[in-house]
Scaffold this motif. Structure first.
Motif, PDB file in Angstrom:
ATOM      1  N   THR A 197      -1.350   1.860  -5.826  1.00 31.13           N
ATOM      2  CA  THR A 197      -0.968   1.156  -4.607  1.00 31.13           C
ATOM      3  C   THR A 197      -2.182   0.443  -4.007  1.00 31.13           C
ATOM      4  N   LYS A 252      -4.977  -0.815  -1.306  1.00 31.24           N
ATOM      5  CA  LYS A 252      -5.724  -0.127  -0.260  1.00 31.24           C
ATOM      6  C   LYS A 252      -5.389  -0.721   1.103  1.00 31.24           C
ATOM      7  N   GLY A 253      -5.655   0.057   2.147  1.00 25.26           N
ATOM      8  CA  GLY A 253      -5.466  -0.453   3.509  1.00 25.26           C
ATOM      9  C   GLY A 253      -4.026  -0.413   3.952  1.00 25.26           C
ATOM     10  N   ASP A 254      -3.649  -1.385   4.787  1.00 27.88           N
ATOM     11  CA  ASP A 254      -2.328  -1.410   5.408  1.00 27.88           C
ATOM     12  C   ASP A 254      -1.480  -2.579   4.923  1.00 27.88           C
ATOM     13  N   ASP A 255      -1.639  -2.956   3.667  1.00 27.55           N
ATOM     14  CA  ASP A 255      -0.832  -4.035   3.100  1.00 27.55           C
ATOM     15  C   ASP A 255       0.580  -3.531   2.846  1.00 27.55           C
ATOM     16  N   GLU A 256       1.551  -3.959   3.681  1.00 25.64           N
ATOM     17  CA  GLU A 256       2.918  -3.460   3.537  1.00 25.64           C
ATOM     18  C   GLU A 256       3.603  -3.995   2.288  1.00 25.64           C
ATOM     19  N   SER A 285       8.073   4.257   7.829  1.00 26.45           N
ATOM     20  CA  SER A 285       7.010   3.266   8.003  1.00 26.45           C
ATOM     21  C   SER A 285       7.618   1.880   8.242  1.00 26.45           C
ATOM     22  N   TRP A 286       6.792   0.960   8.734  1.00 22.50           N
ATOM     23  CA  TRP A 286       7.247  -0.413   8.950  1.00 22.50           C
ATOM     24  C   TRP A 286       6.941  -1.256   7.723  1.00 22.50           C
ATOM     25  N   SER A 302       0.799  -1.225   0.000  1.00 22.43           N
ATOM     26  CA  SER A 302       0.000   0.000   0.000  1.00 22.43           C
ATOM     27  C   SER A 302       0.831   1.274   0.000  1.00 22.43           C
ATOM     28  N   ARG A 303       2.124   1.186   0.266  1.00 23.90           N
ATOM     29  CA  ARG A 303       2.928   2.406   0.406  1.00 23.90           C
ATOM     30  C   ARG A 303       4.212   2.396  -0.429  1.00 23.90           C
ATOM     31  N   ARG A 353       1.082   6.737  -0.786  1.00 27.38           N
ATOM     32  CA  ARG A 353      -0.195   6.646  -0.084  1.00 27.38           C
ATOM     33  C   ARG A 353      -0.974   5.409  -0.524  1.00 27.38           C
ATOM     34  N   PRO A 354      -1.703   4.793   0.414  1.00 29.07           N
ATOM     35  CA  PRO A 354      -2.514   3.618   0.049  1.00 29.07           C
ATOM     36  C   PRO A 354      -3.615   3.982  -0.934  1.00 29.07           C
TER      37      PRO A 354
END
Length: 326
Positions: free
Chosen positions: A216, A218-222, A310-311, A143-144, A187-188
């Motif tokens: 990218t 959506k959400g918090d998919d690294e 970010s992680w 996502s990022r 950005r996601p």
């Protein structure tokens, strides 16, 4: 009464639940920003150097990063960025750079470690720009982040660097030896049109290669591209009779320097690792105490803090049982 805490420098690899390597100056309004880690510098042309660093976290938020050439301020970047081109330099010259973070209250943190870069010689009367990079491809890396690759440009003398643009804004730079990169800090769920351009020693910039459009996740998919790879976990019994878990891994393949990792043990945060010196670019290793009982199975994995702050994604999970043959 004002409280002041001195900085500790020259840290080795540190294990701490707080994840800190040094303690920053603090006052009644909270601590000032820490020193930027992962600082690198590479020549972008005969008269410019591209400086990058890892994002710094601060209670008041980072408003800007100041880049210094020796003792003199050479420029600054907004707090949302972690790169700056220092321009109007001399060809064939060695330079020393440092970076400091400034928070929203105007307080400057200490400088990160010194980094050095030498500009190449300028080509005589070189007005010929490199060819545009071809074969540009890309895909979302979670996502990022996005992963880009391209075919090399040619130049009548020598390509020095490749630059990634979003519209007219330069958002990334790599050396001429690279024809692929992972761009983080995006950005996601956002669509990006990215192009790549080549620059030679005389500062001639190529036309843009074909634009690649990427959205990218959506959400918090690294994204798995941001995870440490080749992760291994074994165990041994120490001289104190206790059992230890030994980890090794290769840092995620992102541009910039990874200086911090977080280890998860049995589904819970266990410890953080911070390199205050030069982190390994190849295989990294770490060992930590797992208790005094044999026959206990532990699940372990780790993730990296990326240069944009970010992680990244977690590595594969491994299981280690304390005792003989672990």
């Amino acid at each position: 009464m004002r409280r002041v805490v001195l900085w500790v420098t020259g840290c080795a690899l540190v294990s701490a639940l707080s994840g800190g390597c040094a303690v920053g100056a603090a006052d009644d309004d909270g601590p000032a920003p820490g020193a930027p880690t992962g600082v690198t510098a590479a020549a972008g042309s005969a008269t410019s150097v591209h400086v990058m660093w890892n994002a710094v976290a601060a209670e008041a938020g980072i408003s800007a990063y100041e880049v210094y050439l020796g003792a003199e301020k050479a420029g600054e970047a907004p707090g949302s960025a972690h790169m700056l081109d220092v321009v109007r330099l001399a060809p064939s010259t060695a330079y020393v750079f440092t970076v400091r973070a400034r928070d929203a209250r105007g307080r400057l943190g200490p400088p990160g470690r010194e980094v050095r870069a030498t500009t190449p010689a300028a080509g005589a009367a070189d007005r010929s720009a490199p060819t545009a990079p071809g074969g540009v491809t890309g895909r979302a890396a979670g996502s990022r982040a996005v992963q880009l690759s391209w075919s090399p440009s040619t130049d009548d003398r020598k390509v020095v660097s490749y630059e990634v643009y979003r519209g007219d804004a330069k958002i990334h730079s790599v050396g001429a030896a690279q024809t692929a990169t992972v761009v983080t800090g995006l950005r996601p769920g956002t669509s990006y049109a990215l192009t790549v351009r080549a620059r030679d020693a005389a500062d001639n910039l190529s036309p843009a290669g074909p634009a690649v459009r990427i959205t990218t996740a959506k959400g918090d998919d690294e994204g798995t591209d941001t995870a440490p790879v080749d992760f291994r976990a074994t165990g041994h019994r120490g001289a104190d009779g206790g059992y230890y878990i030994d980890l090794s891994w290769t840092p995620p393949r992102v541009d910039g320097v990874v200086t911090e990792y977080r280890i998860q043990l049995d589904g819970q945060p266990a410890t953080s690792l911070v390199w205050g010196g030069t982190p390994p670019r190849g295989t990294a290793a770490y060992s930590f105490y797992a208790g005094g009982r044999a026959g206990v199975a532990h699940r372990v994995r780790l993730r990296a803090r990326l240069p944009d702050g970010s992680w990244g994604a977690f590595s594969a999970e491994r299981t280690v049982t304390t005792g003989p043959g672990s």
